[in-house]
Design a protein around this motif. Structure first.
Motif, mmCIF file in Angstrom:
data_model
loop_
_atom_site.group_PDB
_atom_site.id
_atom_site.type_symbol
_atom_site.label_atom_id
_atom_site.label_comp_id
_atom_site.label_asym_id
_atom_site.label_seq_id
_atom_site.Cartn_x
_atom_site.Cartn_y
_atom_site.Cartn_z
ATOM 1 N N LEU B 138 0.214 -1.130 0.038
ATOM 2 C CA LEU B 138 -0.515 -0.019 -0.035
ATOM 3 C C LEU B 138 1.254 0.798 0.204
ATOM 4 O O LEU B 138 0.536 2.703 -0.531
ATOM 5 C CB LEU B 138 -0.678 -0.005 1.334
ATOM 6 C CG LEU B 138 -2.124 -1.112 0.896
ATOM 7 C CD1 LEU B 138 -2.655 -1.369 2.051
ATOM 8 C CD2 LEU B 138 -3.009 -0.271 0.267
ATOM 9 N N ALA B 139 1.700 1.258 1.048
ATOM 10 C CA ALA B 139 2.965 2.732 0.744
ATOM 11 C C ALA B 139 3.169 2.587 -0.592
ATOM 12 O O ALA B 139 3.237 4.370 -1.129
ATOM 13 C CB ALA B 139 4.061 2.051 1.710
ATOM 14 N N ILE B 143 2.845 6.079 -2.944
ATOM 15 C CA ILE B 143 3.567 6.519 -3.739
ATOM 16 C C ILE B 143 3.593 7.149 -5.419
ATOM 17 O O ILE B 143 3.520 8.264 -6.120
ATOM 18 C CB ILE B 143 4.848 6.129 -4.120
ATOM 19 C CG1 ILE B 143 5.698 6.706 -2.086
ATOM 20 C CG2 ILE B 143 6.210 6.746 -4.606
ATOM 21 C CD1 ILE B 143 6.747 5.561 -1.512
ATOM 22 N N GLN B 146 1.405 9.563 -5.616
ATOM 23 C CA GLN B 146 1.467 11.018 -5.339
ATOM 24 C C GLN B 146 1.804 11.377 -7.151
ATOM 25 O O GLN B 146 2.051 12.532 -7.524
ATOM 26 C CB GLN B 146 2.139 10.874 -4.858
ATOM 27 C CG GLN B 146 1.017 10.357 -3.483
ATOM 28 C CD GLN B 146 2.720 11.378 -2.056
ATOM 29 O OE1 GLN B 146 3.549 11.906 -2.065
ATOM 30 N NE2 GLN B 146 2.831 10.379 -1.199
ATOM 31 N N VAL B 256 1.870 7.634 3.499
ATOM 32 C CA VAL B 256 2.747 8.105 3.066
ATOM 33 C C VAL B 256 1.949 9.473 2.066
ATOM 34 O O VAL B 256 3.092 10.309 1.657
ATOM 35 C CB VAL B 256 3.094 6.873 1.349
ATOM 36 C CG1 VAL B 256 4.394 5.865 2.381
ATOM 37 C CG2 VAL B 256 1.852 6.354 0.756
ATOM 38 N N THR B 257 0.777 9.366 2.526
ATOM 39 C CA THR B 257 0.220 10.828 1.257
ATOM 40 C C THR B 257 0.975 11.636 1.593
ATOM 41 O O THR B 257 1.003 13.053 1.733
ATOM 42 C CB THR B 257 -1.420 10.957 0.655
ATOM 43 O OG1 THR B 257 -1.148 9.960 -0.085
ATOM 44 C CG2 THR B 257 -1.650 12.221 0.234
#
Lengths: 502, 314
Positions: B138-139, B143, B146, B256-257
């Motif tokens: 998910l990380a 990314i 993004q 992460v966002t």
């Protein structure tokens, strides 16, 4: 991401290490309870992979400082690894530095001979700064005869785990930040007072540097190594081509922005995705309008956030909005700095070192800055944010003699010059630093810090860590979106009341 | 567990095991049983119950960093409910996450599965494409998206021509739309996950059922909803559980966002901020954890209730 970005990013981390997450999960019952469901889910389908949320540590690109300065590679005490599955050594590494060749310039200093091993906890984890600090440690090892071991930990991880680090078995000395953020831990008795060190090195520093190295009890706890000022950065060539002049007052700034806008330039780069850049603008507006002492009192919550003076700061801030880049909350500070470099924007308010770091080698000489213009003539431009990084001694160092000798060594222009030899953007703190090695940007930084009466440390270092993040961060981000001065002040005051009472 | 033992005895051959008959266990049986039950029980106690109970206890204290722990009663809960500007948005966002997963991601996955199950041309390629996001962490998904969403340099804004000053769409920075942007990321992955589960279920459906239905003149719509879907009941329950779990543990994407702030508050993210932040507010973080636990207990209890009722009926 590098260490040079404001260290406060620690508190809005992009990266998480597996261990912390596992720790968090152990503490958070909800996560732990979920496996029950899966156990109960007897159908045995492959669906049951659900709960290992921890596994996916963000694999973001920070950190990986591979063993630049290190010689021997025993695993670091904290062994932090960024992200699941990423190379476990990426963020950590230990280097035994004694006897290797030293870098450095400047006059050497006398260092007392000490024996045994000195361990240093360092968050200087990116390749450049890791090497720079490794050179300092090497030079100390050479001069003192001690064996120096530097345990480097990824900077975000280091800052997030500082509490448990200091309560466990910390290194003899460790890297940290000046100001309230240091005093917070000094007040908990987690670090040693070092008044004896300052008896030796006190002559090397200005009163401003001394003030931010002391705890609330008046004892010294901190030895600075470098700092950098928060200023309005611009490109000289852009100003020359368009005939712009550096604004001295708020009105000058407004007309400069207006002119840039009519020239098709976005006047000011604007970013707050990372949560801390907007704090710098709040700080400077507050200090320009209400003075340094008000800033200090507000940060300690001795002044109310609903004070009309604070509301006025936000109202003033709104006047800049038409000249800002839109979409600040979605833009990283690196992207915003690139827009300045690419001449999409005319100016950017951020640390001089941070802007410099984003500029290419060819463009760096074109980068210049001016201090934020005067707003209230009563205060002129008498204060700036110039965050200071340095080192502290843990509560019960194993080798106190070596730790003391190291901090005495660190508090000299000589040690600072060794560090700055491979860091072209920061400036030394010692007042007798030999500035002939500086580039133009560093000279201007040093001059500005030298002539400014009041040096603040930056919002997240001048107030409680749990107030800065996430409370102030959230409030400023929502102000950027909603432009509501009263709402943001009420939001901050309501939460400050509870947080500062605890 | 005793069924196989009794089945071996001639006397029991005619009837089912149980029936009130009690067998003495040998010493060895006792040890084996003790180990088989004891070890999982200990693990369960150590890793599920102990942390859960400790969290509940800590939630009534002001545990923070190195400071001495003090009992503060319900103060944490009071602060959470009345002062904290992140808590209620986080609850709303978690619930919205759940609703979007149930209403959009799951039906979408089901649709993919039904279409692909028909054996259309290139079905394996489509399966791979839809399943690909599930294999990414998910990380990493956060990314990747993004890069798509970045206001100035992102793919989406460049395609629709909204990159200029003032007209760009700040997908991840605008608190009014960023949750939806992240939910698209989450759905992108979740739909593939659901699709694979349903595909497995559909493959297991007895073809004679379909044949019988088509002989009876059922149209495809009736065939799916009246014949196939009811036989998928076990899969449906698994998917319901997976959906609830995935939405309550949602964390990675928002973390992460932007670390879970500015419109992306989630309970898991604010727990992390409090406990793992420099201030180490373990007590307050635990209180939010307890709230998440209570929310989780609702679907868990329902599920267990259904499960036990089913077993009793059989």
């Amino acid at each position: 991401m590098s260490k040079k970005q404001h260290p406060s990013t620690a508190d809005s981390p992009r990266e998480l290490d597996r261990r912390s997450v596992l720790k968090g999960i152990a503490g958070v019952a909800a996560f732990a309870a979920l496996p029950v469901v899966l156990d109960a889910c007897s159908s045995g389908s492959g669906a049951g992979s659900g709960t290992s949320g921890s596994g996916s540590g963000a694999a973001s690109g920070s950190g990986a400082a591979s063993g630049s300065g290190s010689v021997s590679g025993s695993a670091s005490a904290s062994g932090s690894a960024s992200g699941a599955g990423s190379a476990s050594g990426s963020a950590s590494g230990a280097g035994s530095a004694s006897g290797a060749s030293g870098a450095g310039s400047g006059a050497s200093v006398s260092v007392p001979k000490v024996s045994g091993t000195l361990t240093i906890g360092s968050n200087y984890s990116d390749a450049g700064v890791k090497k720079a600090f490794g050179d300092v440690a090497t030079a100390f090892g050479k001069a003192s005869g001690a064996t120096v071991t530097v345990n480097t930990v990824d900077h975000n991880t280091f800052q997030n785990k500082i509490q448990s680090y200091l309560q466990g078995t910390p290194d003899d000395v460790f890297s940290w930040f000046a100001g309230y953020r240091m005093q917070f831990f000094a007040a908990q008795g987690l670090v040693s007072p070092i008044d004896d060190v300052w008896e030796k090195i006190g002559g090397n520093f200005s009163d401003a540097a001394k003030a931010v190295s002391k705890g609330a009890d008046g004892h010294y706890y901190f030895v600075p190594i470098y700092n950098y000022p928060w200023v309005m950065n611009y490109r000289k060539s852009v100003f020359q081509e368009n005939g712009y002049t550096v604004p001295a007052t708020w009105d000058d700034l407004m007309s400069l922005c207006e002119k840039m806008k009519s020239d098709g330039l976005v006047p000011i780069s604007w970013t707050d995705k990372d949560g801390w850049p907007a704090m710098g603008t709040f700080d400077i507006l507050n200090m320009r309008m209400n003075g340094y002492q008000f800033h200090v009192d507000l940060m300690a919550h001795k002044q109310s956030w609903t004070d009309p003076k604070v509301v006025a700061v936000f109202d003033q801030w709104k006047k800049l909005t038409p000249y800002y880049q839109t979409g600040a909350n979605g833009r990283t500070w690196e992207e915003a700095a690139q827009d300045l470099q690419n001449k999409k924007t005319g100016m950017m308010f951020i640390g001089a070192g941070q802007a410099g770091q984003q500029f290419s080698k060819e463009n760096l000489p074109d980068l210049a800055f001016f201090p934020f213009p005067q707003i209230n003539s009563q205060y002129g431009t008498d204060s700036i944010d110039a965050p200071m990084d340095g080192f502290m001694m843990s509560k019960a160092p194993k080798n106190k003699d070596a730790a003391t000798a190291f901090l005495e060594f660190l508090g000299t222009a000589h040690a600072e010059s060794i560090y700055l030899a491979s860091d072209p953007t920061d400036v030394g703190v010692a007042s007798n630093y030999d500035q002939s090695t500086y580039n133009a940007l560093q000279k201007a930084s040093a001059e500005l810090i030298g002539k400014t009466a009041h040096i603040a440390q930056f919002l997240d270092r001048d107030t409680r860590p749990d107030f800065a993040y996430p409370i102030v961060q959230n409030a400023l981000q929502s102000f950027i979106t909603n432009q509501d001065s009263n709402a943001v002040c009420q939001q901050l005051e309501a939460q400050a009341k509870s947080v500062f009472a605890s | 567990m005793t069924t196989s033992r009794t089945a071996a005895r001639p006397a029991s051959r005619t009837g089912r095991a149980g029936g009130g008959r009690v067998h003495r266990l040998t010493r060895r049986d006792g040890v084996v049983l003790g180990l088989m039950l004891g070890i999982p029980l200990l693990i369960d106690l150590a890793f599920v119950w102990a942390p859960a109970i400790a969290s509940v206890f800590l939630s009534f204290t002001n545990a923070q960093g190195a400071k001495a722990v003090q009992w503060v009663g319900g103060q944490n809960y009071h602060f959470m409910a009345t002062v904290d500007y992140e808590f209620w948005p986080a609850v709303r966002h978690n619930l919205l996450w759940l609703v979007v997963f149930i209403v959009i991601a799951t039906p979408l996955g089901m649709l993919f599965a039904v279409l692909l199950d028909k054996g259309i041309k290139g079905t394996r390629i489509y399966q791979s494409i839809f399943f690909l996001p599930v294999m990414l962490s998910l990380a990493l998904i956060g990314i990747i998206w993004q890069l798509m969403y970045s206001p100035d340099n992102g793919l989406i804004n460049n395609i629709i021509g909204k990159t200029g000053q003032g007209n760009e769409i700040d997908w991840l920075g605008n608190p009014h739309i960023n949750l939806w942007a992240v939910l698209i990321e989450a759905t992108w992955r979740q739909a593939g996950y659901v699709m694979v589960l349903y595909l497995a279920g559909l493959k297991a459906v007895d073809p004679s059922l379909r044949e019988a239905a088509s002989l009876d003149g059922a149209n495809p719509w009736q065939m799916f909803w009246r014949v196939v879907f009811p036989t998928l009941r076990p899969i449906n329950i698994v998917i319901l559980v997976v959906t609830v779990i995935e939405s309550l543990r949602a964390f990675d994407l928002v973390y992460v966002t932007n670390g879970g702030t500015n419109g992306l508050e989630l309970l898991s993210a604010i727990i992390t901020q409090q406990i793992l932040g420099a201030a180490n507010k373990i007590g307050y973080g635990s209180a939010i954890g307890v709230v998440l636990l209570v929310i989780s207990l609702v679907p868990i209890t329902y599920f267990l209730f259904m499960q036990f009722r089913k077993e009793n009926r059989i």
